[in-house]
Design a protein around this motif. Structure first.
Motif, short mmCIF file in Angstrom:
data_model
loop_
_atom_site.label_atom_id
_atom_site.label_comp_id
_atom_site.label_asym_id
_atom_site.label_seq_id
_atom_site.Cartn_x
_atom_site.Cartn_y
_atom_site.Cartn_z
N GLU A 18 0.79 -0.90 -0.55
CA GLU A 18 0.48 0.18 -0.13
C GLU A 18 1.04 1.44 0.24
N ARG A 19 1.67 1.35 0.65
CA ARG A 19 2.87 2.05 1.04
C ARG A 19 3.68 2.57 -0.09
N LEU A 20 4.06 1.52 -1.08
CA LEU A 20 4.50 1.34 -2.22
C LEU A 20 3.67 2.20 -3.90
N THR A 21 2.07 1.81 -3.44
CA THR A 21 1.05 2.20 -3.96
C THR A 21 0.75 4.03 -4.29
N VAL A 22 1.04 3.96 -2.83
CA VAL A 22 0.62 5.45 -2.53
C VAL A 22 1.56 6.40 -3.28
N LEU A 23 3.43 5.62 -3.27
CA LEU A 23 4.06 6.70 -3.43
C LEU A 23 4.26 7.10 -5.43
N LEU A 24 3.89 5.62 -5.71
CA LEU A 24 4.09 5.76 -7.30
C LEU A 24 2.83 6.42 -7.68
N ALA A 28 3.40 9.41 -10.43
CA ALA A 28 2.70 9.68 -11.46
C ALA A 28 2.00 10.86 -11.35
N ILE A 29 1.83 11.48 -10.99
CA ILE A 29 0.28 12.68 -10.82
C ILE A 29 1.56 14.02 -10.81
N LEU A 30 2.80 13.80 -10.04
CA LEU A 30 3.99 15.04 -10.37
C LEU A 30 4.39 14.87 -12.13
N LEU A 31 4.41 13.56 -12.44
CA LEU A 31 5.47 13.49 -14.20
C LEU A 31 4.56 14.84 -14.35
N ILE A 39 10.67 16.42 -11.13
CA ILE A 39 11.00 15.73 -10.07
C ILE A 39 11.42 14.92 -8.86
N THR A 40 11.51 15.29 -8.33
CA THR A 40 12.40 14.90 -6.79
C THR A 40 11.37 14.09 -5.23
N THR A 41 13.04 13.30 -5.71
CA THR A 41 11.82 12.56 -3.92
C THR A 41 11.49 13.77 -2.65
N SER A 42 11.13 14.11 -2.75
CA SER A 42 11.06 15.34 -1.65
C SER A 42 9.49 16.47 -1.92
N ASP A 43 9.80 15.45 -3.42
CA ASP A 43 8.02 16.66 -4.08
C ASP A 43 7.71 15.05 -4.12
N VAL A 44 7.77 14.04 -4.39
CA VAL A 44 6.87 12.55 -3.93
C VAL A 44 6.93 12.46 -2.45
N ALA A 45 7.36 13.12 -1.81
CA ALA A 45 7.21 11.95 0.12
C ALA A 45 5.72 13.44 0.49
N LYS A 46 6.51 14.48 -0.41
CA LYS A 46 5.53 15.67 0.56
C LYS A 46 3.72 15.11 -0.68
N LEU A 116 5.87 9.43 -18.96
CA LEU A 116 7.05 7.85 -18.75
C LEU A 116 7.15 6.60 -19.27
N SER A 117 5.41 6.91 -19.71
CA SER A 117 4.90 5.46 -20.49
C SER A 117 6.18 4.32 -20.04
N PHE A 118 6.85 3.34 -21.00
CA PHE A 118 7.68 2.18 -20.12
C PHE A 118 9.02 2.79 -19.68
N GLY A 119 9.23 4.19 -19.34
CA GLY A 119 10.29 3.98 -19.00
C GLY A 119 11.86 4.33 -20.03
N LYS A 120 11.62 4.43 -21.21
CA LYS A 120 12.31 4.54 -22.10
C LYS A 120 13.37 6.00 -21.80
N ILE A 121 11.91 7.16 -20.93
CA ILE A 121 12.99 8.02 -20.74
C ILE A 121 14.27 7.88 -19.90
N ILE A 122 13.89 6.32 -19.33
CA ILE A 122 14.82 7.11 -17.81
C ILE A 122 16.21 5.99 -18.33
N ASP A 123 15.50 4.51 -18.73
CA ASP A 123 16.62 3.35 -19.40
C ASP A 123 15.73 2.66 -20.43
N ARG A 124 16.25 2.18 -21.30
CA ARG A 124 16.21 1.76 -22.90
C ARG A 124 15.32 -0.21 -22.13
#
Length: 208
Positions: A18-24, A28-31, A39-46, A116-124
């Motif tokens: 449940e915590r993971l779902t909330v974080l993800l 997603a909304i912040l993206l 986007i930063t971890t601080s933004d996600v935490a807040k 983000l789609s499937f994440g190619k922008i981070i890692d192919r």
């Protein structure tokens, strides 16, 4: 039973999920709001009403969190594809058009998917098997066409479907670059291309 008692007896794995779902969900909304570069971890935490320490309990950095979100996007895509195929697709061409439809719908409705789609922008590549994201999707679609819709297996089919996925990736990215609903001419052109590319393979299936 008092709510506090329910929480205390809740399995640790369920609480973690449940915590993971909330974080993800927060990421997603912040993206959509901030973009992937801001986007930063601080933004996600807040946004998640949590703390940076909780994020670091699960992810070493923001990139790892976003990779997890990309993997969830891929899982949602596969689930949506399977559910929609059972209702609508009666041919190989229908199946590939459904594959487009599901991607377009997620881009329009799922928070963060368009960015983000499937994440190619981070890692192919995905973290698990290290395949190209597009190669993994092409393998799923190729297997679907062969096992469900009777398209003859061949090296040419494998190659053509991977080409299709690469082109679809580019055209759909362009379709949603400026318009959150997707520019239809690019989506329509993708459908035309797929019909032309698939025709020789489906013709072979009907003549055997």
């Amino acid at each position: 039973m008092p709510k506090s008692a329910i929480v205390r007896t809740e399995p640790v794995q369920q609480r973690s999920a449940e915590r993971l779902t909330v974080l993800l969900d927060a990421a997603a909304i912040l993206l959509d709001d901030l973009g992937i570069d801001a986007i930063t971890t601080s933004d996600v935490a807040k946004r998640a009403h949590s703390s940076v320490g909780v994020i670091y309990r699960y992810f070493p950095n923001i990139q790892a969190l976003l990779r997890a979100l990309a993997t969830r996007n891929f899982d949602k895509y596969r689930a949506g594809l399977a559910a929609t195929l059972n209702k609508r697709a009666t041919s190989a061409l229908d199946a590939l058009n459904v594959a487009i439809d599901v991607y377009v719908e997620l881009s329009r409705t799922e928070p963060g998917f368009r960015v983000l789609s499937f994440g190619k922008i981070i890692d192919r590549r995905f973290n698990v098997d290290r395949k190209s994201n597009n190669t993994a999707l092409a393998e799923i679609l190729t297997d679907l066409l062969i096992t469900t819709y009777g398209v003859p297996a061949s090296d040419a089919l494998i190659f053509d479907i991977e080409v299709t996925v690469e082109i679809a990736d580019s055209l759909l990215e362009r379709a949603f670059l400026y318009d959150p609903r997707g520019e239809e001419p690019f989506i329509d052109k993708l459908r035309e291309f797929i019909e032309q590319l698939l025709a020789p393979h489906t013709k072979e299936a009907t003549t055997e």
